[in-house]
Design an enzyme around this catalytic site. Structure first.
Site, short mmCIF file in Angstrom:
data_model
loop_
_atom_site.label_atom_id
_atom_site.label_comp_id
_atom_site.label_asym_id
_atom_site.label_seq_id
_atom_site.Cartn_x
_atom_site.Cartn_y
_atom_site.Cartn_z
N TYR A 62 -23.97 -17.08 -4.65
CA TYR A 62 -24.07 -16.97 -6.10
C TYR A 62 -23.27 -18.05 -6.81
CZ TYR A 62 -19.55 -14.47 -5.80
OH TYR A 62 -18.25 -14.11 -5.56
N ASP B 294 -20.15 -18.59 -9.19
CA ASP B 294 -18.98 -17.94 -9.75
C ASP B 294 -18.34 -18.95 -10.70
OD1 ASP B 294 -16.95 -16.28 -10.36
OD2 ASP B 294 -16.07 -16.20 -8.35
N GLU C 194 -20.70 -20.13 -4.68
CA GLU C 194 -19.82 -19.32 -3.83
C GLU C 194 -20.62 -18.60 -2.76
OE1 GLU C 194 -16.69 -17.19 -5.70
OE2 GLU C 194 -16.52 -15.68 -4.10
N ARG D 12 -9.16 -2.50 -0.38
CA ARG D 12 -9.54 -3.82 0.13
C ARG D 12 -8.41 -4.76 -0.26
NH1 ARG D 12 -12.99 -8.34 -2.48
NH2 ARG D 12 -12.83 -7.00 -4.30
N GLU E 173 -14.53 -15.23 1.19
CA GLU E 173 -15.29 -15.72 0.02
C GLU E 173 -14.86 -17.16 -0.22
OE1 GLU E 173 -14.43 -13.20 -3.47
OE2 GLU E 173 -13.24 -12.02 -2.07
N SER F 35 -20.07 -15.53 -0.04
CA SER F 35 -19.22 -14.45 0.45
C SER F 35 -19.83 -13.95 1.75
CB SER F 35 -19.16 -13.29 -0.54
OG SER F 35 -18.56 -13.72 -1.74
N HIS G 91 -10.98 -16.80 -0.59
CA HIS G 91 -10.32 -15.51 -0.47
C HIS G 91 -10.66 -14.83 0.85
CE1 HIS G 91 -10.28 -15.39 -5.18
NE2 HIS G 91 -9.52 -16.33 -4.69
N ASN H 267 -10.67 -10.94 2.75
CA ASN H 267 -10.68 -9.51 2.45
C ASN H 267 -10.47 -8.71 3.73
OD1 ASN H 267 -11.54 -9.53 -0.46
ND2 ASN H 267 -13.17 -10.74 0.47
#
Lengths: 494, 64
Positions: free
Chosen positions: A85, A87, A92, A233, A10, A94, A149, A151
């Protein structure tokens, strides 16, 4: 037994509009996302909570009368399965879920291309003197940071304490090849001319839930977007956004392999640091890589020494179980980067953002006699990350053949529109493309369709490795409409 | 053992790609260093005009 590591990234992008009085980052971010989506169909993102354990078998259909949409937010899903989107005050991206670091790095790079197109589209809405600039970076240099980030899907059965114990020293020291470089320090840290990472100055806790203040080395957000009885996660917030493809590949690949090794219990006696939080920035603040940190057994080790240990344990483990070539490539590049960093960090300037930047800065300093506090160096620092191919300094290095790439432009373009084959992102992306009018909402673990009946139809996707091309493509091909697809799924055990 | 699926955890397509040589950086580290002056000249042509102002106005609140 280690799980397959479903991986995704992300990225919150920095955004500004030059020469615009009253610039508002939320409005600008909204404009970016809206302009990109534009004529493309708009699929809402749904924040609906999943019911745990509802869908252990795979894909099915649930009737959802009176589905409550959360609207008004700028939030959409793309044909490659990604989410785009706003944020807070940042656009952002993802990435879709991927099954290995190669694919995940490709889809991360595709996010940069999405942002380039989005900015071009949004630029059309601006005044003649106004210009939008978007950076894939993590800080404004004034104490405000924003995240990149990672994940990783891991097994719920692994005690979280064990993850923390085995992973902390790895996160503190992987910075030497995950950092994107920064002029100066922030957030009350000691002054420094140049440091390895963008983010290190912002880490204040060892473990915690926060992501916007008192950021922890290991984040405990527990939101698997998958069957929570089986999966966790791991939401990693300590990394930098990387422009270098090799660096993203290394960051994701080494971390996934270390997680595998932890899951299989091979870190019986991990290296533990006396003060991990302080070491995060101490490591980052020493581009010579000579700094030695105190370990709980009374020793002192450099980041390189600690990385060599992690590589040794992880490689032995990987060779003992036999891994696919993409993971051998991770081990190989990991070893090469440690060898080169040990010899002379500048050798890695063709692979790592921090050394690539440092070379540019040193070039300017020697040519123009600039001090480290010269605004021009801070500008270069920002502009390295500009996603605009005409202005971004990273791209200038690529154009000159000074930066190694993993992907050609064609592959990246394809990843902008096509989902990865091997995860549920395939089903998500394919439905966005095939049934844009019927698909009324989407999120990581479900899709909601309006097929003209009284109730909306919700398709849960609680298994990230279901809904792959192999699983669903024939069914989709045989279903020209969403209604037919829903009927096909209804008669299918998944 | 961490599952036989690990052996096939990546699709053949991905593995084939990752084994290929990447689009390589051309030239040795030394050659690249020699071109650094060239690079700086090129950067000069695209660098935002007013460094002081650009840096001063660059504020990014509300991030994770």
């Amino acid at each position: 037994m280690a799980l397959r590591k479903v991986i995704g990234t992300e990225t919150e992008f920095g955004i500004t509009v030059l020469n615009q009085a009253g610039f508002n980052p939320v409005e600008a971010s909204s404009a970016v996302v809206n302009a990109y989506v534009g004529s493309r169909s708009r699929i809402r993102w749904s924040f609906d909570e999943e019911s745990p354990g509802r869908d252990l078998r795979g894909i099915g259909v649930i009737e959802r009368p009176g589905f409550d949409f959360e609207t008004g937010l700028v939030n959409t899903v793309l044909t490659n399965g990604a989410r785009l989107y706003v944020d807070h005050a940042h656009p952002e991206y993802s990435s879709p879920e991927c099954i290995d670091p190669w694919s995940a790095a490709l889809y991360d790079k595709a996010g940069e291309r999405v942002m380039v197109e989005a900015v071009r589209a949004a630029q059309q809405l601006l005044g003649p003197d106004e210009r939008m600039v978007v950076h894939k970076n993590n800080t404004d240099g004034k104490g405000n940071s924003y995240g990149a980030h990672e994940n990783y899907l891991i097994a719920r059965s692994i005690p979280f304490d064990e993850i923390v114990r085995s992973l902390t020293a790895f996160f503190v020291t992987r910075q030497i090849f995950t950092g994107s470089g920064k002029v100066g320090s922030e957030n009350g840290r000691p002054p420094v001319d140049f440091q390895i990472t963008q983010r290190a100055d912002f880490f204040e806790e060892e473990v915690g839930l926060e992501t916007t203040l008192k950021r922890p080395i290991i984040n405990t957000r527990d939101e698997p977007h998958a069957d929570p009885t089986r999966y966790r996660r791991l939401h990693v917030i300590i990394g930098d956004a990387n422009r270098s493809e090799m660096q993203t590949f290394l960051k994701l690949g080494t971390t996934a392999l270390v997680l595998d090794a932890i899951e299989d219990g091979v870190f019986a006696d991990p290296i533990e640091l006396v003060d991990p939080v302080q070491e995060v920035w101490s490591v980052s603040h020493d581009p010579t890589l000579q700094y030695a940190m105190e370990t709980v057994d009374g020793g002192a080790m450099t980041a390189l020494e600690i990385q060599w240990q992690y590589l040794g344990v992880t490689r032995d483990y990987a060779l003992s179980i036999g891994v696919a070539p993409v993971w051998m490539r991770v081990l190989d590049e990991w070893e090469k980067i440690l060898i080169d960093l040990e010899k002379d960090p500048m050798i890695t300037a063709d692979r790592l953002d921090w050394t690539a930047k440092l070379r540019i800065f040193e070039g300017y300093r020697s040519r123009d006699g600039l001090g480290w506090n010269d605004p021009k160096l801070r500008l270069l620092d920002l502009q390295y990350h500009d996603v605009d191919p005409e202005r971004g300094l990273y791209q200038k290095l690529v154009d000159r053949g000074a930066m190694r790439r993993l992907f050609d432009d064609e592959e990246v373009e394809s990843a902008v529109t096509e989902p990865p084959d091997e995860t549920r992102a395939f089903f998500r992306g394919a439905c966005v493309r095939r049934y844009p009018d019927a698909l009324v909402a989407a999120n990581w673990d479900s899709l909601v369709f309006d097929i003209g009946e009284e109730t909306l139809k919700r398709v849960p996707m609680m298994e990230p490795l279901r809904g792959t091309r192999r699983h669903v493509e024939n069914m989709l091909d045989a279903s020209p409409t969403a209604a037919m697809m829903i009927r096909a799924l209804g008669g299918n055990d998944g | 053992m961490a599952e036989q699926e690990r052996a096939q955890r990546s699709s053949d397509r991905t593995d084939a790609k990752s084994e290929q040589t990447e689009v390589a950086a051309t030239g040795s580290a030394e050659e690249i260093s020699e071109r650094i002056d060239d690079l700086l000249d090129e950067i000069d042509t695209v660098l935002e005009e007013n460094a002081d102002e650009f840096v001063k106005n660059y504020v990014q609140k509300g991030g994770q």
